[in-house]
Design a protein around this motif. Structure first.
Motif, mmCIF file in Angstrom:
data_model
loop_
_atom_site.group_PDB
_atom_site.id
_atom_site.type_symbol
_atom_site.label_atom_id
_atom_site.label_comp_id
_atom_site.label_asym_id
_atom_site.label_seq_id
_atom_site.Cartn_x
_atom_site.Cartn_y
_atom_site.Cartn_z
ATOM 1 N N LEU A 66 0.826 -1.208 0.000
ATOM 2 C CA LEU A 66 0.000 0.000 0.000
ATOM 3 C C LEU A 66 0.862 1.260 0.000
ATOM 4 O O LEU A 66 0.581 2.222 -0.735
ATOM 5 N N ILE A 67 1.908 1.265 0.797
ATOM 6 C CA ILE A 67 2.771 2.446 0.853
ATOM 7 C C ILE A 67 3.542 2.604 -0.456
ATOM 8 O O ILE A 67 3.682 3.719 -0.985
ATOM 9 N N CYS A 68 4.025 1.491 -1.019
ATOM 10 C CA CYS A 68 4.736 1.568 -2.305
ATOM 11 C C CYS A 68 3.815 2.064 -3.407
ATOM 12 O O CYS A 68 4.205 2.916 -4.229
ATOM 13 N N GLU A 69 2.593 1.564 -3.445
ATOM 14 C CA GLU A 69 1.630 2.013 -4.448
ATOM 15 C C GLU A 69 1.295 3.485 -4.270
ATOM 16 O O GLU A 69 1.086 4.218 -5.251
ATOM 17 N N SER A 70 1.292 3.928 -3.021
ATOM 18 C CA SER A 70 0.952 5.321 -2.726
ATOM 19 C C SER A 70 2.030 6.294 -3.208
ATOM 20 O O SER A 70 1.736 7.465 -3.471
ATOM 21 N N ILE A 71 3.258 5.833 -3.323
ATOM 22 C CA ILE A 71 4.327 6.692 -3.834
ATOM 23 C C ILE A 71 3.986 7.144 -5.255
ATOM 24 O O ILE A 71 4.251 8.282 -5.642
ATOM 25 N N TYR A 72 3.365 6.259 -6.011
ATOM 26 C CA TYR A 72 3.010 6.575 -7.391
ATOM 27 C C TYR A 72 1.638 7.234 -7.519
ATOM 28 O O TYR A 72 1.440 8.126 -8.345
ATOM 29 N N MET A 73 0.695 6.792 -6.698
ATOM 30 C CA MET A 73 -0.705 7.184 -6.919
ATOM 31 C C MET A 73 -1.308 8.041 -5.812
ATOM 32 O O MET A 73 -2.427 8.523 -5.955
ATOM 33 N N GLY A 74 -0.609 8.207 -4.701
ATOM 34 C CA GLY A 74 -1.118 9.040 -3.615
ATOM 35 C C GLY A 74 -1.852 8.229 -2.567
ATOM 36 O O GLY A 74 -2.608 7.309 -2.883
ATOM 37 N N LEU A 75 -1.628 8.572 -1.299
ATOM 38 C CA LEU A 75 -2.160 7.779 -0.190
ATOM 39 C C LEU A 75 -3.687 7.791 -0.151
ATOM 40 O O LEU A 75 -4.322 6.739 0.020
ATOM 41 N N ASP A 76 -4.308 8.941 -0.304
ATOM 42 C CA ASP A 76 -5.762 9.029 -0.286
ATOM 43 C C ASP A 76 -6.360 8.160 -1.388
ATOM 44 O O ASP A 76 -7.273 7.362 -1.160
ATOM 45 N N ASN A 77 -5.825 8.276 -2.589
ATOM 46 C CA ASN A 77 -6.319 7.511 -3.731
ATOM 47 C C ASN A 77 -6.174 6.008 -3.506
ATOM 48 O O ASN A 77 -7.113 5.232 -3.734
ATOM 49 N N VAL A 78 -5.015 5.580 -3.024
ATOM 50 C CA VAL A 78 -4.761 4.148 -2.861
ATOM 51 C C VAL A 78 -5.614 3.544 -1.749
ATOM 52 O O VAL A 78 -6.159 2.438 -1.898
ATOM 53 N N VAL A 79 -5.760 4.241 -0.628
ATOM 54 C CA VAL A 79 -6.630 3.734 0.441
ATOM 55 C C VAL A 79 -8.031 3.486 -0.106
ATOM 56 O O VAL A 79 -8.645 2.442 0.137
ATOM 57 N N ASN A 80 -8.545 4.404 -0.879
ATOM 58 C CA ASN A 80 -9.895 4.243 -1.408
ATOM 59 C C ASN A 80 -9.975 3.204 -2.522
ATOM 60 O O ASN A 80 -11.020 2.566 -2.701
ATOM 61 N N MET A 81 -8.895 2.979 -3.246
ATOM 62 C CA MET A 81 -8.867 1.888 -4.224
ATOM 63 C C MET A 81 -8.993 0.542 -3.518
ATOM 64 O O MET A 81 -9.706 -0.359 -3.973
ATOM 65 N N TYR A 82 -8.308 0.393 -2.376
ATOM 66 C CA TYR A 82 -8.443 -0.839 -1.589
ATOM 67 C C TYR A 82 -9.863 -0.992 -1.063
ATOM 68 O O TYR A 82 -10.450 -2.077 -1.122
ATOM 69 N N LEU A 83 -10.417 0.091 -0.541
ATOM 70 C CA LEU A 83 -11.763 0.019 0.016
ATOM 71 C C LEU A 83 -12.775 -0.412 -1.049
ATOM 72 O O LEU A 83 -13.675 -1.223 -0.780
ATOM 73 N N ASN A 84 -12.616 0.064 -2.260
ATOM 74 C CA ASN A 84 -13.521 -0.342 -3.339
ATOM 75 C C ASN A 84 -13.378 -1.813 -3.682
ATOM 76 O O ASN A 84 -14.375 -2.503 -3.958
ATOM 77 N N LYS A 85 -12.169 -2.334 -3.641
ATOM 78 C CA LYS A 85 -11.951 -3.744 -3.938
ATOM 79 C C LYS A 85 -12.421 -4.658 -2.815
ATOM 80 O O LYS A 85 -12.684 -5.840 -3.022
ATOM 81 N N LEU A 86 -12.529 -4.112 -1.609
ATOM 82 C CA LEU A 86 -12.939 -4.926 -0.449
ATOM 83 C C LEU A 86 -14.433 -4.881 -0.191
ATOM 84 O O LEU A 86 -14.925 -5.525 0.738
#
Length: 238
Positions: free
Chosen positions: A217-237
């Motif tokens: 999650l932190i590595c993905e956030s470097i590219y896409m932003g923490l707010d965006n990535v947290v919500n991408m996970y929430l949508n998949k869950l």
């Protein structure tokens, strides 16, 4: 919906690499929750190479979702958890020099020890979880310790899924989830789960309550932003 607990160890690693307080671990915990994260996970180790014991204490006042503290229940760790009284403690049998967690508990061999530790935590109102490999006998053994939940160690799934093994990658975990559900054990999961594999894993694990995700999650956030990535996970869950 399966809950997302964000492991912020890597934020502490980055901070410690330069000294000072950048990035600010406490602010990141606040932000993760503001972005929709449903929990904060930390895994303090005896050498404090990422999360410091003081961090664990400081986070208590700012984590208003679920506070999950992972670690090997040595005396210092037990004392810390009892002082903080987080929502959940996840017991992990990692060696002091381990780079990262790399195996689950033998819940049969260590039954008496786990029973003793878990009973103390539960007496203090702390939900307990045991880090386990995807082996049915270890799930059944976990039940005998008195734990509330297990956390499935998912490194093998992640490797097999990335290798294109499809259903074979998740089958051992699904089988263990069926066992856990039958004996009334809550199911968490973590290790090497990512945006690439989380939806498939969630869809194939009946009764999955929570995932703890940090490194990816932190590595993905470097590219896409923490707010965006947290919500991408929430949508998949969902």
């Amino acid at each position: 919906m399966t809950k997302l607990s964000v492991n912020i160890n890597k934020i502490a690693t980055l901070r410690n690499s330069r000294g000072g307080n950048v990035p600010d671990l406490i602010q990141v915990a606040k932000d993760v929750q503001r972005f929709g994260g449903q929990g904060i996970t930390i895994h303090p180790r005896p050498d404090e190479r990422h999360i410091k014991y003081q961090d664990a204490l400081d986070l208590k006042s700012v984590v208003h979702t679920e506070y999950n503290i992972e670690g090997n229940p040595i005396a210092k760790f037990v004392d810390l958890v009892l002082k903080i009284k987080p929502t959940q403690v996840t017991l992990v049998p990692d060696a002091e020099d381990a780079i990262t967690s790399n195996a689950g508990w033998d819940t049969i061999k260590h039954k008496a020890f786990l029973q003793e530790v878990i009973s103390e935590f539960k007496a203090n109102g702390i939900r307990t979880s045991i880090f386990v490999d995807a082996v049915p006998a270890m799930i059944e053994g976990a039940k005998q310790t008195g734990t509330d939940r297990i956390e499935l160690y998912t490194e093998d799934f992640a490797k097999d899924y990335a290798a294109g093994k499809g259903d074979a990658s998740v089958k051992p975990y699904r089988d263990c989830a069926i066992v856990a559900n039958a004996i009334d054990l809550g199911i968490n999961a973590g290790h090497d789960l990512s945006l690439d594999n989380i939806k498939y894993f969630k869809e194939n694990i009946p009764g999955l309550l929570e995932v703890s995700i940090g490194h990816a999650l932190i590595c993905e956030s470097i590219y896409m932003g923490l707010d965006n990535v947290v919500n991408m996970y929430l949508n998949k869950l969902k």
